[in-house]
Design an enzyme around this catalytic site. Structure first.
Site, PDB file in Angstrom:
ATOM      1  N   TRP A  61      18.365 -71.170  13.004  1.00 24.16           N
ATOM      2  CA  TRP A  61      17.085 -72.090  13.059  1.00 24.16           C
ATOM      3  C   TRP A  61      16.794 -72.235  14.560  1.00 24.16           C
ATOM      4  O   TRP A  61      17.694 -72.016  15.508  1.00 24.16           O
ATOM      5  CB  TRP A  61      17.079 -73.196  12.381  1.00 24.16           C
ATOM      6  CG  TRP A  61      18.371 -74.302  12.814  1.00 24.16           C
ATOM      7  CD1 TRP A  61      19.344 -74.051  13.475  1.00 24.16           C
ATOM      8  CD2 TRP A  61      18.228 -75.550  12.342  1.00 24.16           C
ATOM      9  NE1 TRP A  61      20.138 -75.373  13.388  1.00 24.16           N
ATOM     10  CE2 TRP A  61      19.607 -76.129  13.002  1.00 24.16           C
ATOM     11  CE3 TRP A  61      17.226 -76.515  11.589  1.00 24.16           C
ATOM     12  CZ2 TRP A  61      19.834 -77.574  12.656  1.00 24.16           C
ATOM     13  CZ3 TRP A  61      17.805 -77.759  11.429  1.00 24.16           C
ATOM     14  CH2 TRP A  61      18.937 -78.467  11.945  1.00 24.16           C
ATOM     15  N   ASN A  62      15.566 -72.459  14.615  1.00 28.08           N
ATOM     16  CA  ASN A  62      14.975 -72.525  16.123  1.00 28.08           C
ATOM     17  C   ASN A  62      14.025 -73.761  16.366  1.00 28.08           C
ATOM     18  O   ASN A  62      13.607 -74.094  15.385  1.00 28.08           O
ATOM     19  CB  ASN A  62      14.057 -71.357  16.460  1.00 28.08           C
ATOM     20  CG  ASN A  62      14.596 -70.075  16.399  1.00 28.08           C
ATOM     21  OD1 ASN A  62      15.314 -69.721  17.209  1.00 28.08           O
ATOM     22  ND2 ASN A  62      14.268 -69.232  15.269  1.00 28.08           N
ATOM     23  N   HIS A  69      -3.596 -74.582  20.182  1.00 28.78           N
ATOM     24  CA  HIS A  69      -4.553 -73.466  20.470  1.00 28.78           C
ATOM     25  C   HIS A  69      -4.118 -72.146  20.609  1.00 28.78           C
ATOM     26  O   HIS A  69      -4.508 -71.522  21.573  1.00 28.78           O
ATOM     27  CB  HIS A  69      -5.836 -73.925  21.158  1.00 28.78           C
ATOM     28  CG  HIS A  69      -6.309 -75.379  20.645  1.00 28.78           C
ATOM     29  ND1 HIS A  69      -7.658 -75.002  19.992  1.00 28.78           N
ATOM     30  CD2 HIS A  69      -6.105 -76.651  20.963  1.00 28.78           C
ATOM     31  CE1 HIS A  69      -7.897 -76.467  19.644  1.00 28.78           C
ATOM     32  NE2 HIS A  69      -7.155 -77.391  20.097  1.00 28.78           N
ATOM     33  N   HIS A  79     -11.288 -81.697  18.782  1.00 29.66           N
ATOM     34  CA  HIS A  79     -11.266 -81.033  19.987  1.00 29.66           C
ATOM     35  C   HIS A  79     -12.068 -80.999  20.985  1.00 29.66           C
ATOM     36  O   HIS A  79     -11.922 -80.995  22.235  1.00 29.66           O
ATOM     37  CB  HIS A  79     -10.984 -79.322  19.437  1.00 29.66           C
ATOM     38  CG  HIS A  79     -10.673 -78.469  20.518  1.00 29.66           C
ATOM     39  ND1 HIS A  79      -9.547 -78.438  21.504  1.00 29.66           N
ATOM     40  CD2 HIS A  79     -11.341 -77.093  20.702  1.00 29.66           C
ATOM     41  CE1 HIS A  79      -9.726 -77.245  22.356  1.00 29.66           C
ATOM     42  NE2 HIS A  79     -10.743 -76.650  21.937  1.00 29.66           N
ATOM     43  N   HIS A 207     -18.229 -74.436  20.701  1.00 27.72           N
ATOM     44  CA  HIS A 207     -17.560 -75.725  20.568  1.00 27.72           C
ATOM     45  C   HIS A 207     -18.265 -76.969  20.632  1.00 27.72           C
ATOM     46  O   HIS A 207     -18.176 -77.632  19.629  1.00 27.72           O
ATOM     47  CB  HIS A 207     -16.198 -75.560  21.944  1.00 27.72           C
ATOM     48  CG  HIS A 207     -15.112 -74.637  21.643  1.00 27.72           C
ATOM     49  ND1 HIS A 207     -15.072 -73.401  21.972  1.00 27.72           N
ATOM     50  CD2 HIS A 207     -14.182 -75.173  21.307  1.00 27.72           C
ATOM     51  CE1 HIS A 207     -14.273 -72.868  22.047  1.00 27.72           C
ATOM     52  NE2 HIS A 207     -13.029 -73.716  21.408  1.00 27.72           N
TER      53      HIS A 207
HETATM   54  C1  23J Z   1     -10.309 -75.666  25.780  1.00 30.03           C
HETATM   55  C2  23J Z   1     -11.291 -75.215  26.677  1.00 30.03           C
HETATM   56  C3  23J Z   1     -12.313 -74.280  26.397  1.00 30.03           C
HETATM   57  C4  23J Z   1     -11.818 -73.386  25.406  1.00 30.03           C
HETATM   58  C5  23J Z   1     -10.988 -73.582  24.523  1.00 30.03           C
HETATM   59  C6  23J Z   1     -10.149 -74.761  24.757  1.00 30.03           C
HETATM   60  C7  23J Z   1     -10.781 -72.869  23.187  1.00 30.03           C
HETATM   61  O1  23J Z   1     -11.375 -71.708  23.339  1.00 30.03           O
HETATM   62  C8  23J Z   1      -9.896 -73.048  22.140  1.00 30.03           C
HETATM   63  O2  23J Z   1      -8.782 -72.652  22.108  1.00 30.03           O
HETATM   64  O3  23J Z   1     -10.624 -74.207  21.302  1.00 30.03           O
HETATM   65  S1  23J Z   1     -13.129 -72.146  25.146  1.00 30.03           S
HETATM   66 MN    MN Z   2      -9.027 -73.632  19.789  1.00 27.66          MN
END
Ligand code: 23J
Ligand code: MN
Length: 258
Positions: A61-62, A69, A79, A207
């Site tokens: 196991w690890n 992300h 997020h 986003h």
């Molecule tokens: C943090 C800041 C900018 C970006 C992202 C994360 C992602 O692409 C992500 O994985 O949500 S662009």
């Molecule tokens: Mn992301």
């Protein structure tokens, strides 16, 4: 026959095919690189606890180390600052994790121009051929970028001017968030925004708009070429990390062959 019995029979007969849309999760899995002064995610890694040895004679196991992300992953509304009062990854209702998906193929456009941006008129054109976007479903944006995913350098495609990967215009991001009936937006690239989106107004509009509207993101998908334009069902399995902003995610699609 009950629908679930029919589903199992169709899976056995392979009249419903299961397509894995997930990238392998390993140390080489590409991760996004933001410029200073921003913080960055760490690559995925394994730390061995035991492997049939003194530390555990009958078991392997690890521990794992990963960012939320990393690789094929799910972006929860919280997020982004625009979604700060929205769902964290553990709060995404499980019934949203099974939803219809359509695929819009812009791989030839992205091959010709790595900074290609999806516009509302591209979606309108697609709808005139294939029908409306699915209510409560995913728009999966095919760009051919999945073939680059075994190389961080090719995947991020950065020059002196920063990363160059396809994405969505500011106007289209707003439209997807506020005018479309979608549940979320999925991509083959390292993030749902274009490589150059740090310089857009607002920065990272995909986003900002989608997560601010309570919608979801899915990144680094593979094998979208194996899906039909319409009719697939996407099953996404992010981990319910309490308070988390996202999670590495198994993404699979069911495709019916008639
Ligand atoms: C943090 C800041 C900018 C970006 C992202 C994360 C992602 O692409 C992500 O994985 O949500 S662009
Ligand atoms: Mn992301």
């Amino acid at each position: 026959m009950p629908i679930l019995d029919e589903l199992i029979a169709a899976l056995r007969l392979a009249t419903i095919e299961v397509v894995d849309l997930t990238a392998p999760l390993q140390a080489e899995t590409p991760v996004i690189q933001l410029p200073p002064p921003f913080g960055n995610t760490i690559p995925f890694s394994l730390q061995e606890i035991s492997r049939y040895d003194d530390r555990g004679p009958a078991w392997y196991w690890n521990n794992i180390t990963t960012g939320e992300h990393t690789g094929t992953h799910f972006d929860a509304p919280v997020h982004w600052v625009t979604g700060r009062d929205g769902e964290d990854i553990a709060q995404v209702p499980v019934d949203r994790l099974i939803a219809p998906a359509v695929v819009l193929d812009f791989s030839s456009e992205a091959a010709a121009d790595p900074d290609f941006l999806l516009e509302v008129e591209h979606i309108r054109q697609w709808e005139s051929e294939h029908g409306s976007l699915p209510d409560g479903g995913w728009l999966l944006y095919r760009t051919g970028w999945d073939v680059r995913s075994d190389s961080q350098q090719a995947f991020l495609n950065a020059s002196e001017t920063g990363p160059h990967t396809p994405g969505v215009s500011v106007e289209c991001a707003r439209w997807l968030a506020t005018q479309s009936p979608l549940l979320g937006f999925g991509v083959e690239t390292v993030g749902t925004d274009a490589g150059t989106a740090h310089s857009f107004d607002p920065p990272f509009p995909c986003h900002a708009a989608l997560l601010g509207a309570g919608k979801y993101g899915l990144t680094q998908l593979q094998n979208l070429a194996r899906l039909p334009a319409t009719g697939a069902v996407l099953i996404a399995g992010p981990l319910p990390i309490t308070g988390g902003s996202g999670s590495p995610c198994r993404a699979i699609a069911l495709v019916e062959h008639t």
